[in-house]
Design an enzyme around this catalytic site. Sequence first.
Site, short mmCIF file in Angstrom:
data_model
loop_
_atom_site.label_atom_id
_atom_site.label_comp_id
_atom_site.label_asym_id
_atom_site.label_seq_id
_atom_site.Cartn_x
_atom_site.Cartn_y
_atom_site.Cartn_z
N HIS A 18 23.22 49.78 78.92
CA HIS A 18 23.05 49.16 80.23
C HIS A 18 23.98 47.97 80.41
O HIS A 18 24.09 47.41 81.51
CB HIS A 18 21.58 48.76 80.45
CG HIS A 18 21.12 47.57 79.69
ND1 HIS A 18 20.42 47.66 78.50
CD2 HIS A 18 21.24 46.23 79.95
CE1 HIS A 18 20.13 46.45 78.06
NE2 HIS A 18 20.62 45.56 78.93
N ASP A 78 19.83 53.84 75.00
CA ASP A 78 20.50 52.65 75.53
C ASP A 78 21.48 52.11 74.49
O ASP A 78 21.29 51.03 73.90
CB ASP A 78 19.44 51.60 75.88
CG ASP A 78 20.02 50.42 76.66
OD1 ASP A 78 21.17 50.55 77.12
OD2 ASP A 78 19.32 49.39 76.77
N SER A 138 20.87 41.10 75.60
CA SER A 138 21.01 42.56 75.65
C SER A 138 22.26 43.02 74.91
O SER A 138 23.35 42.44 75.08
CB SER A 138 21.08 43.03 77.10
OG SER A 138 19.83 42.87 77.73
#
Length: 899
Positions: free
Chosen positions: A100, A151, A248
Amino acid sequence: MFGALVVLGCALTFASVAQCDDNNEYNWMLPYERSSLDDCEERFYKKIDPIKVAPAAGSPAYLREFAHIAAIGWTNEDQSVRWLCGGSLIWENFILTAAHCAADDNNVPPDVARMGDINIYSDEDDEFAQQLKIVEIIRHPKHKYNSNYYDIALMKLERNVTLHDTVAPTCLWLDDEIRFPELLAAGWGRTGFDQNTTKTLLKVQLAPITNDKCSTHYQRGVRKLGNGLMDHQFCAGDEKMDTCPGDSGGPLHVKLFKEWKLIPFLVGVTSFGKACGLSAPGVYVKVSKFGDWIIETLQRHGEMATRFKFEPLVCTDRYYNLREYKEDLVRVYEGREYLDLSNAYVSSTISNNVVFFRRLPSVPQVNNACFGTLIEPNVVLTLAECVLDEGKVLSRPTHVVLTNGNLIKVLEIIPHPSYNHSISPFYNNIAVMKLQSFGMIEPFCGWYGDPKPDQKLLITGSNRIPIEKTEEYNSTIIMTRVRDQSPKQCRLAQEYSDMLPEGLQNEHLCYENQPFLVPGACDIVIGSPIERNGEKRIYIDGINLFGRDCGYGEPAVGIRLSSHKAWLESVLLPRSKRDPLVYLDPDLELDDKCEYADLTKGICMTEKHCPAIHTRLQNSQQVMFCGNRTVLCCPNKATDPRMMAIEDEFNQCEKRYRHLRTDRQNGGSHAIEIGWQDDRNTTYGCYGYLISTRGIVSSASCLSERGRMPNIVRIGGIDSLDNSRVVPIEKVIIHPDYNKETLEHNIAIVKLESTVDPSEHVFPTCLWQNITHSPVKQLVLDFASKRYDPIHPMYKSDCEALLNRTFNEHYSLCMNPGTKFYKTLFYAGDLQVRLVPNVSISNTCYETGSPIVWRQAPNSTDNVEYLVHMYSHGSCDLNTPRVVTRIAAYIGWFKAVLH
């Protein structure tokens, strides 16, 4: 009274040293016959010099902890950069991150990555920073932006990074089992809910959480997680901290240890979580599930990546010189690191007492995973499973190989009788292997005392060495340090707990160290020793049984020797063939003549009239009763005045000549030259030791060698001829049982025509009269070189095994030459003859008849020297035992011929 048939304290019979200090090496005693396993320090006496260490040369100290971490950014029109994601450098031009992170909220991909910088918004620490363009982003093919699954993504850089202590790829943890209780997450994300991003890289310690437990936070059917947590995802969290937005794609890693350094291994990629600061666990992508995809992607982009290159040890070695040192292994001074060798965890020098197994002639090697431990010169201890192979007798080893290369035949294999592999292989898993001959390697001491929790230990392990050209491994044996853990601290992995239905027992030795090791850096070798350093010796506490990574990160277990002491004694100690200590002859009565098995004659009388019986009790000699328990066989006391005089001289030696002894006392006051004189010349060819004012003890072999007996002695002339004088010999008495072929009873008495007037230069030595023990720390007086060399007693059984012959232990035994000189105490006139301490003795021969003496500790005020043995014969080789004559066994004969 007669219930206390024990050897007292230091096993001495003379009053002047009866209160000796057992902890003083000078006072250590060795029995003539072995009766205990707790005898190693005395049996294999050897001084251990402490090892001194010093720091090694240093190199600059960098902050290497985050060398693999990358900040992923989006360049604004004004050339400022928004750093919104993190990542991990896994190849020299590839970053692993979250899928992402391939686009921001405006669907714009990132274009730059920065490494080697802790504060990405300041130029104060930019000395080692490297900022490169991202030229390609490869998302996992199953990833969708509307889903949290798969992911994971790779970002290719414009070129390879410049490898440096602060910029280097991480290794990948490709094992599905995450067995680490703590992991490290790091990033530049927000420090809490509704707070700004941090300018400085922060790290947090998190604990892995099972998916079942984590599912209470992330249930099936929620947005982007329709199927709940999948097997390529896992959770980690902390009660107070977790990862936040901006982290992230960043790493969740563990630091694994090898030799000196900590190696980062990427376990997870930060994926998503709830609002940070709420103590809810975060969700991470499990890297191990994507190893094949990562490697295949690199290969498609022209990289020479293979699965072997991502093997833990291969990756570790590739960037090892760039990694951070484990904190306790370095000292930092003025910005430079210095290795502290005293804290080294690993040594490539293995113990001499480790042995390997062979089966000859058909099979070259048996159970390569097993080793053995030499606990005696001809005894190997190992696991029962190593020699039984579930009861298949044909697999039993026939030979062992020592570290010096010697191959020795196995005579007998004795597994513990309670070992049962099929029921429970981790209990009583111990066996003894008796060898055909001695291995000429000094074993370490077995520790049979109480367990010592938190004790520093050394274990033997196997270190795999990768060979990239052939994609194979070699192995070497290493040693590494761990700590003994109490049973309560011993948290075993589930796979081992399941195999211990009765749990850990007293026989188990649990050990551990931190942190976790790089897999393959150290694998325990079962059957090998678990050692520790004592003050004077190295001890074996146990032998390795099971565990992984040599107990690093999670406990490993061995078999504790002390728990099997009774069984080992039944197997290893000789079965005594002695006459019973207490014997009742029903045919004797009061006033009868009696005789002991050792030929001591006596008269039957009541105990209160027989003080001489106490000497027999002290010496653990047989006590005979005559008809009932109130009358005993009392050794005859001399009644002849001449016999009484020589008895008193022997027994009162310590006090009688005390005024003549000084701290500079030397053997020259007792040493006598024995010679032959006729009308033409005088020659001296033998030596003796003065034991009374008219008696000299010497060797029968030397005195009888010329075919005619000597007729003169020179006394007081060993140190200086100025104090010497010649005394005629009245008679030479060769022991009646002397055998010139076997040299048994190699002893003789030279009786002088006149008594010697004792002086500081000439007076009798004292005789060692204990018949059960002799001192460990003795000295042999070498007449030719005028020096004392260390020499130590051996058990009869050890000597017989080494020399392949039998001995009458009552009269002869073996002694082992020491390995270090003692300071000489000889003086030649005003010139003191000195020897450098701690110089190894090479091949050394001694004259037959050379006295072997024991002196009290240096702080003693009496300065008493005792003649304990007399050198008989032996090889000049340092490693070959020497045969000596026991003085205590001939005291009665001395009295008979000298009275």
